[in-house]
Design an enzyme around this catalytic site. Structure first.
Site, PDB file in Angstrom:
ATOM      1  N   ASP A   1       1.046  -1.327  -0.027  1.00 43.21           N
ATOM      2  CA  ASP A   1      -0.052  -0.119   0.142  1.00 43.21           C
ATOM      3  C   ASP A   1       1.053   1.355   0.060  1.00 43.21           C
ATOM      4  OD1 ASP A   1      -2.313   1.276   0.185  1.00 43.21           O
ATOM      5  OD2 ASP A   1      -1.849   1.711   2.455  1.00 43.21           O
TER       6      ASP A   1
ATOM      7  N   ASP B   1      -0.096   5.034   0.938  1.00 45.50           N
ATOM      8  CA  ASP B   1      -0.279   6.195   1.873  1.00 45.50           C
ATOM      9  C   ASP B   1      -0.394   5.358   3.200  1.00 45.50           C
ATOM     10  OD1 ASP B   1      -0.303   8.144   0.014  1.00 45.50           O
ATOM     11  OD2 ASP B   1      -2.445   7.568  -0.349  1.00 45.50           O
TER      12      ASP B   1
END
Length: 181
Positions: free
Chosen positions: A6, A8
């Site tokens: 991922d 952020d």
């Protein structure tokens, strides 16, 4: 091993108002070095990221490309790189199966790199990341950075287990390099 990341909250600081420019892309300490270490050990690295800021009309694809250009340039300075960045631009109210917690982007990465789920690990900071990884039958690591601490405080549902927990991407990379998967 295929390592799915991922963005952020894992690589860079998460912002409630979205990362809208390269200047707002602030890296979490040791995250870029962790990616470079994994790459140096021969792992394939793919960022799989929801970017609803596009679907919401906050930024456009060219602005996102500039943000990802900063990520790639910063990694190159450490002799690191990414094999790919896969984006789900969907707004939450118009979500496709690609948008996490849907597993679409994870399946796309595994198919593109001809890698089975048992040879894939996903590193995220939210329950929806872990849900996507469970649906794709990948190994799962939750980092405490970003939304990770809050996610742990709220408790992960039993059906998402097993989940390894790491302080940050640096420690998660250590798990992989130690052969825990």
């Amino acid at each position: 091993m295929l390592v799915l990341l991922d963005r952020d909250g894992v690589i860079n600081e998460d912002r409630a108002d979205f990362v809208k420019s390269p200047a707002e892309l602030i890296f979490i300490p040791k995250a870029l070095e962790a990616i470079a270490r994994l790459k140096a050990h021969g792992h394939r690295l793919v960022v799989v990221t929801n970017q609803s800021c596009i679907g919401r009309g906050i930024i456009n694809e060219e602005q996102l490309a500039a943000i990802h250009g900063k990520l790639k340039d910063s990694l190159a300075k450490l002799s690191g790189d990414l094999d790919d960045i896969i984006v789900a631009p969907d707004a939450p109210w118009a979500a496709t199966p690609r948008r996490k917690p849907g597993p679409g982007m994870l399946f796309e990465a595994m198919q593109k790199y001809h890698t089975a789920a048992r040879e894939t690990v996903f590193i995220g900071d939210s329950a929806r990341d872990i849900e996507a990884a469970r649906s794709a039958e990948c190994h799962r690591i939750l980092v405490r950075t970003g939304k990770g601490q809050k996610t742990l405080a709220e408790g992960l549902p039993r059906h998402l287990m097993p989940v390894h927990v790491a302080e940050d991407l640096d420690e998660a990379a250590g798990f992989i390099l130690e052969g825990r998967f």
